[in-house]
Design an enzyme around this catalytic site. Structure first.
Site, mmCIF file in Angstrom:
data_model
loop_
_atom_site.group_PDB
_atom_site.id
_atom_site.type_symbol
_atom_site.label_atom_id
_atom_site.label_comp_id
_atom_site.label_asym_id
_atom_site.label_seq_id
_atom_site.Cartn_x
_atom_site.Cartn_y
_atom_site.Cartn_z
ATOM 1 C CB CYS A 17 -0.942 -0.010 1.198
ATOM 2 S SG CYS A 17 -0.080 0.030 2.765
ATOM 3 C CD GLU A 33 -4.410 -0.294 -4.119
ATOM 4 O OE1 GLU A 33 -5.536 -0.743 -3.846
ATOM 5 O OE2 GLU A 33 -3.489 -0.221 -3.281
HETATM 6 P P1 NAD Z 1 -8.914 -7.295 -0.253
HETATM 7 O O1 NAD Z 1 -9.685 -6.070 0.047
HETATM 8 O O2 NAD Z 1 -9.286 -8.086 -1.458
HETATM 9 O O3 NAD Z 1 -9.030 -8.347 0.973
HETATM 10 C C1 NAD Z 1 -8.696 -7.965 2.292
HETATM 11 C C2 NAD Z 1 -9.439 -8.888 3.260
HETATM 12 O O4 NAD Z 1 -10.840 -8.680 3.123
HETATM 13 C C3 NAD Z 1 -9.196 -10.368 3.007
HETATM 14 O O5 NAD Z 1 -9.075 -11.022 4.242
HETATM 15 C C4 NAD Z 1 -10.451 -10.821 2.253
HETATM 16 O O6 NAD Z 1 -10.803 -12.164 2.523
HETATM 17 C C5 NAD Z 1 -11.525 -9.895 2.792
HETATM 18 N N1 NAD Z 1 -12.538 -9.520 1.798
HETATM 19 C C6 NAD Z 1 -12.411 -9.505 0.445
HETATM 20 N N2 NAD Z 1 -13.538 -9.049 -0.114
HETATM 21 C C7 NAD Z 1 -14.404 -8.766 0.880
HETATM 22 C C8 NAD Z 1 -15.736 -8.251 0.932
HETATM 23 N N3 NAD Z 1 -16.402 -7.937 -0.168
HETATM 24 N N4 NAD Z 1 -16.313 -8.079 2.137
HETATM 25 C C9 NAD Z 1 -15.630 -8.374 3.272
HETATM 26 N N5 NAD Z 1 -14.366 -8.863 3.285
HETATM 27 C C10 NAD Z 1 -13.754 -9.057 2.104
HETATM 28 O O7 NAD Z 1 -7.375 -6.887 -0.276
HETATM 29 P P2 NAD Z 1 -6.129 -7.764 -0.717
HETATM 30 O O8 NAD Z 1 -6.151 -7.925 -2.191
HETATM 31 O O9 NAD Z 1 -6.005 -8.973 0.129
HETATM 32 O O10 NAD Z 1 -4.920 -6.801 -0.288
HETATM 33 C C11 NAD Z 1 -4.464 -5.745 -1.075
HETATM 34 C C12 NAD Z 1 -5.120 -4.436 -0.694
HETATM 35 O O11 NAD Z 1 -4.843 -4.109 0.678
HETATM 36 C C13 NAD Z 1 -4.587 -3.266 -1.501
HETATM 37 O O12 NAD Z 1 -5.660 -2.437 -1.862
HETATM 38 C C14 NAD Z 1 -3.657 -2.560 -0.539
HETATM 39 O O13 NAD Z 1 -3.445 -1.193 -0.822
HETATM 40 C C15 NAD Z 1 -4.376 -2.755 0.753
HETATM 41 N N6 NAD Z 1 -3.486 -2.605 1.893
HETATM 42 C C16 NAD Z 1 -3.586 -1.468 2.633
HETATM 43 C C17 NAD Z 1 -2.727 -1.249 3.701
HETATM 44 C C18 NAD Z 1 -2.799 0.014 4.499
HETATM 45 O O14 NAD Z 1 -2.027 0.168 5.448
HETATM 46 N N7 NAD Z 1 -3.690 0.944 4.168
HETATM 47 C C19 NAD Z 1 -1.778 -2.224 4.039
HETATM 48 C C20 NAD Z 1 -1.711 -3.386 3.270
HETATM 49 C C21 NAD Z 1 -2.575 -3.569 2.200
#
Ligand code: NAD
Length: 499
Positions: free
Chosen positions: A282, A382
């Protein structure tokens, strides 16, 4: 060899999951299935919440120094297992071993900060706010918290649980379905450290598990890290159910290279900030804004450096860039480049169609640099992988207007030796983290991480002292006492200091 069917950890036991569906956990560099990840049903989520609720009172009543000592023990066990954990990260996430080892060092700092609970749990007292009336606040844990993690830091982010647990709350951790194995090992180590049954629980699953935790009446709050769209939906669901929520979302981070930047010193940082961890961070720099006056010279050096990345399996010591997490992610990145070209971008470096010898089934996307501008998808949305955009800017005002027009507000960085320019950028950039000559303003564990606009939903940031505030309530107690101490109170006068 058959891949292991993964289990939940509920009330101190590894429990098989009777869920109807499962997904494979694959090694992104080889495409091999390394485990089978079942999707928990509501009954399994409820069982974990019940176990957490049952453990709450005793854990809360466990003396704070004892909880702190257990965190120290946990830190020791994770330290001892750090290399093993780093290899698990490489296998399920794809990053290089050096990057995974770096993640483990950062993850250990989370435990270290959380261990300071003997200090961070302190309240405060003001004497005589009225005649003979004192007021104080004490920090109390609240009950079961849910911790929802993304795939990109499989050790660090699930370890948000350490602040919740250290402050006296039981937790239910849900790792990413792409990368559950690191969290499973961290939970095994928590059990070994001696956290009582029900204090640390882990439930495998996807959206439906998150939604169940969000509305469960016995879950008092939820900490989420993931993409912005999901962060927003989860935040609304959790807060709509009158629970605490912090939801860290996605980003589009701008790096501004000014005419006073010391290019040869800054270049390695700019490149690693934009492309380290295959840009699946991120905090990764996404859009490069380069002052017009130095654009040509800077871009020559930049493209040369970016071209040096060596794509490959993260376990290969020569690899400097691993695969992206999934075939789907690879497809999306390739399509984003196609769309950019259709919208008028020039491709300065093309990583589409990259191959790695001996790894025909890896999710390979080589470093890719295209020209872009606000209004184009590649510039505004993103992209979680090594596709980066570059734009010429005339100066600071234009750079700031681009930074501040973004719907994201995670980080921005400026490269300059001009103090006044840096100061103005720091003030005017509408983001949660700013870097000055450092393109990755990722706070260490001792500083809270947040963001603005669609990058963060909530008010208390993740990690550090904000995490202590998030996982505790400041209960205010006002007190006065009616015994006349001029009379015999039955207390030994020597003890009362009256002798
Ligand atoms: P994601 O949003 O797809 O999933 C994150 C979590 O949410 C997972 O555990 C997943 O199972 C769950 N999830 C997925 N869809 C959902 C829904 N519709 N409802 C409820 N839960 C759901 O993210 P990802 O692909 O695993 O990770 C990458 C993302 O995380 C990127 O956008 C990145 O920028 C962000 N990120 C942000 C930070 C920060 O500090 N702001 C840190 C690390 C990653």
């Amino acid at each position: 060899m058959t891949a292991d069917q993964l289990r939940n950890f509920t009330g101190g036991e590894w429990m098989p999951v009777a869920g109807a569906e499962s997904v494979p956990v694959t090694n992104p560099a080889t495409g091999d299935t390394i485990a089978i990840h079942p999707m928990s049903m509501n009954a399994e989520v409820d069982a974990a919440v019940d176990a957490a609720k049952a453990a709450f009172w005793d854990w809360w009543m466990t003396p704070v120094p004892t909880r702190s000592a257990m965190m120290f023990r946990y830190r020791h066990l994770v330290w001892e297992a750090r290399d093993e954990l780093a290899e698990i990260i490489v296998r399920e996430n794809g990053k290089t071993l050096a990057e995974a080892k770096g993640e483990m060092l950062r993850a250990l700092q989370y435990i270290e900060h959380a261990s300071a609970v003997t200090e961070t749990m302190k309240g405060a007292v003001t004497e005589n706010v009225g005649s003979g009336v004192d007021i104080e606040f004490i920090r109390e844990p609240l009950g079961p918290f849910a911790i929802i993690a993304p795939f990109n830091f499989p050790a660090m982010i699930p370890l948000y649980f350490t602040w919740a647990v250290a402050t006296g709350n039981p937790v239910i951790v849900k790792p990413s379905e792409h990368c559950p194995l690191t969290t499973i090992r961290l939970v095994e180590l928590a059990a070994e450290a001696g956290f009582p049954p029900g204090v640390v629980n882990m439930v495998l699953g996807d959206r439906s598990v998150v939604e169940r935790l969000a509305v469960h009446p016995d879950v008092v709050g939820l900490s989420f890290v993931g993409s912005s769209t999901v962060a927003e939906a989860v935040y609304k669901l959790v807060t709509g159910n009158a629970k605490r929520c912090q939801a860290q979302g996605g980003s589009k981070n701008h790096l501004v290279v000014t005419d006073s930047a010391v290019i040869d010193k800054c270049l390695p940082n700019i490149v690693s900030s934009m492309l380290g961890n295959s840009s699946q961070r991120c905090f990764a720099g996404s859009n490069l804004l380069v002052y017009d006056s130095i654009y040509d010279e800077f871009m020559d050096g930049f493209l040369t450096e970016v071209g040096r990345f060596r794509l490959g399996d993260g376990m290969d010591p020569d690899t400097t860039m691993g695969p992206v997490i999934s075939p789907d992610s690879q497809r999306q990145l390739e399509q984003a480049v196609d769309t950019a070209v259709a919208e008028g971008s020039e491709v300065l470096l093309d990583g589409r169609g990259a191959k790695v010898e001996g790894h025909p089934n890896g999710n390979w996307m080589g470093p890719t640099v295209v020209t872009g501008r606000p209004g184009m998808e590649i510039f505004d949305r993103e992209l979680f992988g090594p596709v980066r955009a570059v734009q010429r800017v005339s100066g600071l005002d234009e750079a700031l207007s681009v930074v501040n027009a973004s719907t994201y507000g995670h980080t921005a960085a400026i490269y300059t030796e001009h103090g006044g320019v840096a100061r103005e950028f720091r003030q005017r950039a509408d983001v949660g983290q700013v870097g000055i000559n450092i393109g990755t303003p990722a706070p260490i564990a001792f500083y809270a991480v947040g963001g603005r606009k669609t990058s963060f939903y909530g008010s208390l940031r993740g990690r550090a002292n904000d995490a202590v505030d998030f996982y505790t309530d400041k209960k205010v107690v006002v007190s006065t006492w009616h015994v006349d101490t001029s009379q015999d109170t039955g207390v030994d006068p020597a003890f009362e200091g009256k002798s």
